[in-house]
Design a protein around this motif. Structure first.
Motif, PDB file in Angstrom:
ATOM      1  N   ASN B  34      -9.656  -8.961  -9.019  1.00 29.42           N
ATOM      2  CA  ASN B  34     -10.585  -7.088  -9.157  1.00 29.42           C
ATOM      3  C   ASN B  34     -10.418  -5.811  -9.254  1.00 29.42           C
ATOM      4  O   ASN B  34      -8.968  -5.787  -9.147  1.00 29.42           O
ATOM      5  CB  ASN B  34     -11.915  -7.604  -8.243  1.00 29.42           C
ATOM      6  CG  ASN B  34     -12.261  -8.972  -8.094  1.00 29.42           C
ATOM      7  OD1 ASN B  34     -12.806  -9.094  -9.173  1.00 29.42           O
ATOM      8  ND2 ASN B  34     -12.707  -9.381  -7.285  1.00 29.42           N
ATOM      9  N   GLU B  35     -10.873  -5.161  -9.518  1.00 24.77           N
ATOM     10  CA  GLU B  35     -10.437  -3.931  -9.699  1.00 24.77           C
ATOM     11  C   GLU B  35     -10.159  -3.053  -7.943  1.00 24.77           C
ATOM     12  O   GLU B  35     -10.421  -3.951  -7.457  1.00 24.77           O
ATOM     13  CB  GLU B  35     -11.945  -2.880  -9.864  1.00 24.77           C
ATOM     14  CG  GLU B  35     -11.119  -1.664 -10.121  1.00 24.77           C
ATOM     15  CD  GLU B  35     -12.801  -0.709 -11.173  1.00 24.77           C
ATOM     16  OE1 GLU B  35     -13.915  -1.070 -10.514  1.00 24.77           O
ATOM     17  OE2 GLU B  35     -11.939   0.830 -10.943  1.00 24.77           O
ATOM     18  N   GLY B  36      -8.666  -2.994  -7.557  1.00 23.85           N
ATOM     19  CA  GLY B  36      -8.346  -2.432  -6.773  1.00 23.85           C
ATOM     20  C   GLY B  36      -7.476  -3.048  -6.427  1.00 23.85           C
ATOM     21  O   GLY B  36      -7.058  -2.680  -4.692  1.00 23.85           O
ATOM     22  N   GLU B  37      -7.027  -4.893  -6.871  1.00 21.24           N
ATOM     23  CA  GLU B  37      -6.684  -5.010  -6.196  1.00 21.24           C
ATOM     24  C   GLU B  37      -5.135  -5.070  -6.108  1.00 21.24           C
ATOM     25  O   GLU B  37      -4.656  -4.275  -7.171  1.00 21.24           O
ATOM     26  CB  GLU B  37      -6.351  -6.599  -6.878  1.00 21.24           C
ATOM     27  CG  GLU B  37      -7.626  -7.171  -5.186  1.00 21.24           C
ATOM     28  CD  GLU B  37      -8.305  -8.994  -6.003  1.00 21.24           C
ATOM     29  OE1 GLU B  37      -7.660  -9.497  -5.502  1.00 21.24           O
ATOM     30  OE2 GLU B  37      -7.961  -9.421  -7.225  1.00 21.24           O
ATOM     31  N   PHE B  38      -4.090  -5.218  -5.299  1.00 21.72           N
ATOM     32  CA  PHE B  38      -2.763  -5.004  -5.589  1.00 21.72           C
ATOM     33  C   PHE B  38      -1.861  -6.168  -5.575  1.00 21.72           C
ATOM     34  O   PHE B  38      -1.912  -6.692  -4.337  1.00 21.72           O
ATOM     35  CB  PHE B  38      -2.182  -3.869  -4.139  1.00 21.72           C
ATOM     36  CG  PHE B  38      -0.444  -3.952  -5.067  1.00 21.72           C
ATOM     37  CD1 PHE B  38       0.335  -3.993  -6.148  1.00 21.72           C
ATOM     38  CD2 PHE B  38       0.180  -2.548  -3.718  1.00 21.72           C
ATOM     39  CE1 PHE B  38       1.248  -3.783  -5.989  1.00 21.72           C
ATOM     40  CE2 PHE B  38       0.661  -2.735  -3.889  1.00 21.72           C
ATOM     41  CZ  PHE B  38       2.157  -2.884  -4.978  1.00 21.72           C
ATOM     42  N   VAL B  39      -1.257  -6.951  -6.619  1.00 27.81           N
ATOM     43  CA  VAL B  39      -1.354  -8.695  -6.760  1.00 27.81           C
ATOM     44  C   VAL B  39       0.169  -8.594  -6.684  1.00 27.81           C
ATOM     45  O   VAL B  39       0.366  -7.449  -8.244  1.00 27.81           O
ATOM     46  CB  VAL B  39      -2.179  -8.923  -7.915  1.00 27.81           C
ATOM     47  CG1 VAL B  39      -1.613 -10.593  -7.373  1.00 27.81           C
ATOM     48  CG2 VAL B  39      -3.319  -9.071  -7.816  1.00 27.81           C
ATOM     49  N   SER B  40       0.751  -9.410  -6.053  1.00 27.20           N
ATOM     50  CA  SER B  40       2.184 -10.070  -6.253  1.00 27.20           C
ATOM     51  C   SER B  40       2.672 -11.175  -7.168  1.00 27.20           C
ATOM     52  O   SER B  40       1.367 -12.170  -6.209  1.00 27.20           O
ATOM     53  CB  SER B  40       3.422  -9.616  -4.593  1.00 27.20           C
ATOM     54  OG  SER B  40       2.805 -10.718  -4.759  1.00 27.20           O
ATOM     55  N   LEU B 193      -1.181   4.731  -5.207  1.00 27.81           N
ATOM     56  CA  LEU B 193      -1.637   4.853  -6.324  1.00 27.81           C
ATOM     57  C   LEU B 193      -2.861   3.302  -6.184  1.00 27.81           C
ATOM     58  O   LEU B 193      -4.062   4.184  -6.135  1.00 27.81           O
ATOM     59  CB  LEU B 193      -1.102   4.474  -7.175  1.00 27.81           C
ATOM     60  CG  LEU B 193       0.257   5.157  -7.471  1.00 27.81           C
ATOM     61  CD1 LEU B 193       1.252   4.547  -8.699  1.00 27.81           C
ATOM     62  CD2 LEU B 193      -0.940   6.783  -8.039  1.00 27.81           C
ATOM     63  N   ASN B 194      -2.274   2.305  -5.353  1.00 27.85           N
ATOM     64  CA  ASN B 194      -3.740   1.645  -4.674  1.00 27.85           C
ATOM     65  C   ASN B 194      -4.533   1.911  -4.099  1.00 27.85           C
ATOM     66  O   ASN B 194      -5.334   1.475  -4.527  1.00 27.85           O
ATOM     67  CB  ASN B 194      -3.103   0.169  -4.048  1.00 27.85           C
ATOM     68  CG  ASN B 194      -4.310  -1.205  -4.269  1.00 27.85           C
ATOM     69  OD1 ASN B 194      -4.195  -1.530  -2.781  1.00 27.85           O
ATOM     70  ND2 ASN B 194      -3.991  -2.084  -4.919  1.00 27.85           N
ATOM     71  N   ALA B 195      -4.383   2.523  -2.961  1.00 33.48           N
ATOM     72  CA  ALA B 195      -5.147   3.039  -2.142  1.00 33.48           C
ATOM     73  C   ALA B 195      -5.969   3.997  -3.182  1.00 33.48           C
ATOM     74  O   ALA B 195      -7.437   4.230  -2.111  1.00 33.48           O
ATOM     75  CB  ALA B 195      -4.491   4.055  -1.108  1.00 33.48           C
TER      76      ALA B 195
END
Lengths: 406, 251
Positions: B34-40, B193-195
């Motif tokens: 989803n928009e705004g996620e920070f996935v590793s 940036l994610n924030a």
């Protein structure tokens, strides 16, 4: 994608490697410069020779005895005796298309003035010869009709003869010089003419009445050659036809007989010289064109190395959205820019070189606009032709592989 | 945070043919971001994470299954359309920065916009400068890569990934060439940036780096073995807790 974006991208890439870009261009610069210089100097020298020939009168016609065959042996034209006083009279009387006619009888030997002497060739001619060759007097006068009629022992000499026989700078007019023990009085000195287009010294001349040479020196009645001028340059072709028929009649030749004389016109001479210089120019241009080809291969070589060296950059460009044809256009633009700038510098260098050489040789500087435009065209075509293969190779890289290339 | 799906993959497989052998790099994976996620995305080498990254980056196409980016089905696109997707929808950050040599920071960042004909020269420069300000390099705009430290070079690369305002930033081992402190600095930047709402997919094999993200997907032998939200650590705090290094000056 706008075209100036390609130029912008290619231009930035080239600026990153200025030295290499310049060295790549060097091949093109030298190639174009040599083509421009050769073509320019070729036309300059042709013009120069044409002017020289034209200055002696483009309507001049030269008649000489034909080469003779005797018992299967070619005797050459030298001792043919076919041109005589009667031919001269016939020409004067019957030819409408020629204005002046003069015979020429030549003799070589040593000319002596006091303690000085020089080998030279004497030309026995008629008074009209002055007009045929457009001879101008620096001092004194040309000999007269009376001098011809009386086979007077007078002569007119050129600058070289003056320098050889009177090195002390004394006035030669009125002095007597000796040729085969015959004293000749100098009555005139010709204006300096310099060398002709073939490099002959036109000042190493002695003119005297033809009757003097015939009667007092050689004891002959024939001529070595006859000079004439056509009424105009345009009419010289017709004049030749006319002369031919007049002399054939005078020599009583049957229609089946070949001419026992040859006729040359200055116009023929001009085209002959133009042919020779044109051939030389073409030859040199083709050699220069080879250097242009080598320059193009230089571009291809560097572009090829560049593509390999910049594999990672190509991968990056593709990953940030450069399409295949963008990459192709970038590398093609680089090689076109290289060859066009090289071409521009080459044209500049070529013009400078030919200008300096013209200046040095005292030739009139000629710039052939056609060759400049052609050079630009060739550069553009070279850029595309030699840049295509490396650019194609760059555009066909797989971005995944290119990005990981080390 | 909205629930808009930026990325969705369904039963994705990728098979390579190596001579007569078939190598199954991805054996059917599905997930969405989803928009705004920070996935590793984590996994050992050979787990298929590079193949997945290539597909997510529109550099490669799946053998079967479908991949949607911003609602667009990627497997149906031709090469040209894929280039366009990369240019408008994605931002890449690489392990080895991949900056052009002898090119100033601002020109590096302008690069993706040069391939977008809608953007005029003035706008291009402004956006490049703004992106560099976002990564804290406003004082280094005209520096060449050889005048920048590794961390600064990577930040230029991040600015380059940001400049086209992508729907997703893809980072491939983006801290792999950096020391711990600089890695944490870069991760702190990614967290900022994610924030601000950027969606980020971060491929790594270092668990402590993955801890700075919000969700961790683990791959093994071409399959997802875990997909869990994580207790996100603050990279800024982790940085502060590192022992002070006398030789190192903050920029």
């Amino acid at each position: 994608m706008k075209w100036y974006n390609y130029i912008n991208i290619a231009y930035r890439a080239l600026l990153r490697n200025k030295t290499r870009a310049f060295l790549t261009m060097l091949g093109i610069i030298i190639g174009i410069a040599s083509v421009i210089a050769v073509v320019s100097l070729g036309s300059a020298s042709t013009n120069n020779i044409r002017n020289e020939i034209a200055s002696t009168g483009t309507n001049m016609i030269f008649i000489s005895p034909a080469q003779q065959q005797r018992g299967g042996i070619n005797m050459g034209a030298g001792d043919a005796k076919s041109l005589t006083e009667s031919d001269l009279k016939a020409l004067k009387k019957e030819c409408k298309l020629i204005t002046n006619v003069s015979p020429s009888v030549n003799i070589s030997g040593q000319l002596v003035a006091g303690t000085n002497n020089t080998p030279t060739s004497l030309s026995g001619v008629d008074v009209t010869f002055q007009h045929i060759r457009d001879l101008k007097m620096q001092k004194g006068i040309f000999f007269s009709t009376t001098d011809v009629e009386t086979a007077a022992k007078v002569c007119v000499i050129g600058k070289t003869i003056v320098d050889k026989l009177f090195p002390d700078g004394s006035d030669p007019i009125g002095k007597t010089i000796r040729f085969k023990n015959i004293p000749l009085k100098i009555i005139g000195v010709l204006e300096e003419r310099g060398q002709n287009g073939m490099g002959q010294d036109q000042d190493n001349v002695v003119y005297l009445p033809y009757s003097t040479v015939q009667k007092r020196m050689l004891a002959i009645t024939h001529f070595n050659s006859i000079f004439a001028s056509a009424v105009s340059e345009e009419e010289s072709e017709n004049a030749v036809t006319e002369i031919k028929s007049v002399i054939r009649r005078a020599h009583k030749l049957k229609p089946s007989d070949t001419d026992d004389f040859d006729i040359f016109t200055q116009a023929e001479m001009l085209s002959m010289v133009s042919n020779v210089t044109g051939m030389l120019t073409a030859l040199l241009t083709s050699v220069a064109a080879i250097s242009l080809l080598v320059g193009g291969i230089g571009i291809m070589n560097i572009m090829y190395v560049t593509v390999t060296e910049r594999t990672k950059e190509i991968g990056l460009r593709m990953s940030i959205g450069a399409q295949k044809q963008f990459v192709l256009m970038q590398f093609l633009s680089e090689s076109i820019i290289l060859s066009l700038i090289g071409g521009f510098l080459g044209i500049l260098l070529g013009i400078i070189v030919s200008y300096l050489v013209s200046l040095f040789l005292n030739w009139e500087f000629v710039l052939n606009i056609g060759s400049v435009l052609l050079a630009f065209g060739v550069c553009f075509a070279e850029g595309i032709f030699f840049g295509w293969y490396p650019a194609k190779k760059a555009s066909q890289l797989d971005p995944i592989v290119a990005l990981r290339y080390e | 945070m909205t629930n808009k799906e930026v990325l969705k993959i369904e039963q994705l497989t990728r098979t390579f043919e190596m001579g007569s052998e078939k190598v199954h790099a991805l054996r059917g994976i599905s997930f969405s971001v989803n928009e705004g996620e920070f996935v590793s995305i984590m996994g050992t080498s050979g787990s298929g994470k590079s193949t997945l990254l290539n597909i997510l980056g529109c550099l490669d196409k799946p053998t079967s299954g479908e991949y949607f980016i911003d609602g667009i089905a990627v497997s149906k696109q031709n090469d040209q359309a894929l280039s366009l997707l990369r240019n408008r929808k994605l931002g890449f950050v690489f392990q080895s920065y991949n900056l052009l040599p002898r090119t100033s920071a601002v020109e590096q960042v302008e690069l993706p916009l040069l391939y977008n004909p809608d953007i005029k020269s003035r706008e291009r420069k402004e956006r490049a400068k703004f992106a560099l300000e976002q990564v804290g390099l406003q004082d280094r705009m005209n520096h060449f890569p050889n005048q920048l430290s590794g961390g600064q070079q990577q930040r230029v690369a991040i600015a380059r990934a940001l400049v086209n305002d992508p729907v997703m930033i893809l980072a491939d081992e983006a801290t792999g060439n950096l020391d711990t402190r600089t890695s944490y600095e870069v991760m702190s930047l990614f967290q900022q940036l994610n924030a601000q709402g950027k969606t980020i997919c971060f491929v790594t094999h270092e668990p402590d780096i993955a801890n700075f993200t919000t969700r961790s997907i683990r791959l093994k032998d071409g399959l997802i073995i875990t997909d869990t939200p994580i207790m996100t650590q603050s990279a800024a705090l982790a940085l502060a807790s590192l022992p002070k290094n006398q030789d190192y000056e903050m920029v």
